[in-house]
Scaffold this motif. Sequence first.
Motif, PDB file in Angstrom:
ATOM      1  N   ARG A 128      -0.787  11.897   5.816  1.00 20.35           N
ATOM      2  CA  ARG A 128       0.547  11.609   5.283  1.00 20.35           C
ATOM      3  C   ARG A 128       1.223  12.880   4.772  1.00 20.35           C
ATOM      4  O   ARG A 128       2.418  13.127   5.035  1.00 20.35           O
ATOM      5  CB  ARG A 128       0.440  10.589   4.152  1.00 20.35           C
ATOM      6  N   GLN A 129       0.482  13.701   4.026  1.00 18.67           N
ATOM      7  CA  GLN A 129       1.066  14.906   3.461  1.00 18.67           C
ATOM      8  C   GLN A 129       1.492  15.889   4.538  1.00 18.67           C
ATOM      9  O   GLN A 129       2.554  16.523   4.428  1.00 18.67           O
ATOM     10  CB  GLN A 129       0.055  15.544   2.511  1.00 18.67           C
ATOM     11  N   PRO A 138      -6.728   9.008   5.714  1.00 18.75           N
ATOM     12  CA  PRO A 138      -6.709  10.121   4.745  1.00 18.75           C
ATOM     13  C   PRO A 138      -5.300  10.475   4.291  1.00 18.75           C
ATOM     14  O   PRO A 138      -4.344  10.441   5.079  1.00 18.75           O
ATOM     15  CB  PRO A 138      -7.367  11.272   5.524  1.00 18.75           C
ATOM     16  N   GLN A 139      -5.191  10.849   3.034  1.00 21.17           N
ATOM     17  CA  GLN A 139      -3.894  11.256   2.493  1.00 21.17           C
ATOM     18  C   GLN A 139      -3.386  12.538   3.138  1.00 21.17           C
ATOM     19  O   GLN A 139      -2.179  12.787   3.160  1.00 21.17           O
ATOM     20  CB  GLN A 139      -4.007  11.439   0.977  1.00 21.17           C
ATOM     21  N   SER A 140      -4.292  13.367   3.653  1.00 22.04           N
ATOM     22  CA  SER A 140      -3.863  14.623   4.276  1.00 22.04           C
ATOM     23  C   SER A 140      -2.974  14.383   5.488  1.00 22.04           C
ATOM     24  O   SER A 140      -2.086  15.185   5.778  1.00 22.04           O
ATOM     25  CB  SER A 140      -5.093  15.444   4.676  1.00 22.04           C
ATOM     26  N   GLU A 191       0.811  -1.215   0.000  1.00 16.36           N
ATOM     27  CA  GLU A 191       0.000   0.000   0.000  1.00 16.36           C
ATOM     28  C   GLU A 191       0.845   1.267   0.000  1.00 16.36           C
ATOM     29  O   GLU A 191       0.420   2.291  -0.540  1.00 16.36           O
ATOM     30  CB  GLU A 191      -0.930   0.002   1.218  1.00 16.36           C
ATOM     31  N   GLU A 192       2.037   1.216   0.613  1.00 12.93           N
ATOM     32  CA  GLU A 192       2.822   2.438   0.789  1.00 12.93           C
ATOM     33  C   GLU A 192       4.079   2.490  -0.079  1.00 12.93           C
ATOM     34  O   GLU A 192       4.522   3.577  -0.435  1.00 12.93           O
ATOM     35  CB  GLU A 192       3.223   2.580   2.268  1.00 12.93           C
ATOM     36  N   THR A 235       6.364   8.531   9.127  1.00 13.45           N
ATOM     37  CA  THR A 235       4.957   8.831   8.869  1.00 13.45           C
ATOM     38  C   THR A 235       4.098   7.581   9.017  1.00 13.45           C
ATOM     39  O   THR A 235       3.018   7.622   9.618  1.00 13.45           O
ATOM     40  CB  THR A 235       4.796   9.417   7.455  1.00 13.45           C
ATOM     41  N   ARG A 291      -5.478   1.917   3.659  1.00 16.27           N
ATOM     42  CA  ARG A 291      -5.983   2.761   2.565  1.00 16.27           C
ATOM     43  C   ARG A 291      -7.028   3.750   3.044  1.00 16.27           C
ATOM     44  O   ARG A 291      -7.200   4.824   2.459  1.00 16.27           O
ATOM     45  CB  ARG A 291      -6.564   1.869   1.472  1.00 16.27           C
ATOM     46  N   GLN A 302       1.909   7.822  12.324  1.00 20.31           N
ATOM     47  CA  GLN A 302       0.645   8.419  11.907  1.00 20.31           C
ATOM     48  C   GLN A 302      -0.303   7.407  11.258  1.00 20.31           C
ATOM     49  O   GLN A 302      -1.453   7.284  11.661  1.00 20.31           O
ATOM     50  CB  GLN A 302       0.908   9.579  10.917  1.00 20.31           C
ATOM     51  N   VAL A 303       0.205   6.676  10.272  1.00 18.15           N
ATOM     52  CA  VAL A 303      -0.678   5.808   9.498  1.00 18.15           C
ATOM     53  C   VAL A 303      -1.098   4.581  10.306  1.00 18.15           C
ATOM     54  O   VAL A 303      -2.285   4.264  10.411  1.00 18.15           O
ATOM     55  CB  VAL A 303       0.002   5.396   8.173  1.00 18.15           C
ATOM     56  N   GLN A 343       9.282   8.835   5.339  1.00 16.53           N
ATOM     57  CA  GLN A 343       8.125   8.004   5.012  1.00 16.53           C
ATOM     58  C   GLN A 343       7.884   6.943   6.074  1.00 16.53           C
ATOM     59  O   GLN A 343       6.733   6.682   6.445  1.00 16.53           O
ATOM     60  CB  GLN A 343       8.316   7.349   3.645  1.00 16.53           C
TER      61      GLN A 343
END
Length: 301
Positions: A186-187, A182-184, A109-110, A199, A179, A203-204, A196
């Motif tokens: 990570r960003q 939210p992508q926010s 996924e990453e 993160t 998945r 976070q993920v 990475q």
Amino acid sequence: MTDIRVTEPPAHAEPRKLAGPRFRPGEAAFRALLLCCLGVGIIFLGVLLTYVLVEAWPRLDSRLWNNFPSIRRPERAGAQSAIFGTIWVVAFTALFCLPTGVMAAIYLEEYADPNRWYNRLIELNIQNLAAVPSIIYGILGLGLLARQLALGTTVLTAALTLSLLVLPVVIIASREAIRAVPQSIRQASLALGATQWQTIRRQVLPAAIPGIATGSILALSRAIGEAAPLLLLGAVTYVAFNPEGLESAYTVLPIQIFGWISQSREEFHHLAAAAIVILLAILLVMNAAAIWLRNRFSKRW
């Protein structure tokens, strides 16, 4: 120029009422059909649980978990070796498959490039392996692990075979949970200077733990109820001792239940029903742990 006159409604006029929702017979029938399907499932589940509890009531006592199985004296027989064997096998199955499945999901996924042919091949094989019958994994474990690698019919062989069985389910569930983050998030983490891996780790993964825990418990619930692969791997129905290590012989609750149900005497049927209650209790404890983890990490996010 043409004068445009606006006619105001009289002061005594009542406000226009909005039309209510229209009655749609098709929607009402569909909702009634859904409720009927839900009711059928609940009724059958209630009947099944009631039947099992009634059959198990004469043997739901301390003899069940304090005594070992006995063929000649069912009134004193218990399922201690099957209970401990189930705990051993499921614990090592979780130890083998959960870290592997979560790390594979993180890679796919990453890190993995979806345009690479080998990554697409891996994803296709994972989806196909999730639908393979469990007896096939039993044949694989017997031919490869028990005979070729000379592991024998031990707890280690059973745990590795069940790990292969539920590994695709763990990977798919973990990927969906990762998945859904939210992508926010990570960003924002990358914008603040985190790498990475930092993160993903900080976070993920914490945000995805509720979904990962739910999928993992569902996968282990499938493993704890499997009997077909373990029959091929030599899990015997009569074991009068608890496992003492990974190289020990063993039995599990599904195998013990199968052996008691095969007997003609009614006492063994009560024992089988009591063992089913114990198996359901272990499943409820596992599901309660998953719910606790999900609620704990959901409050943080």
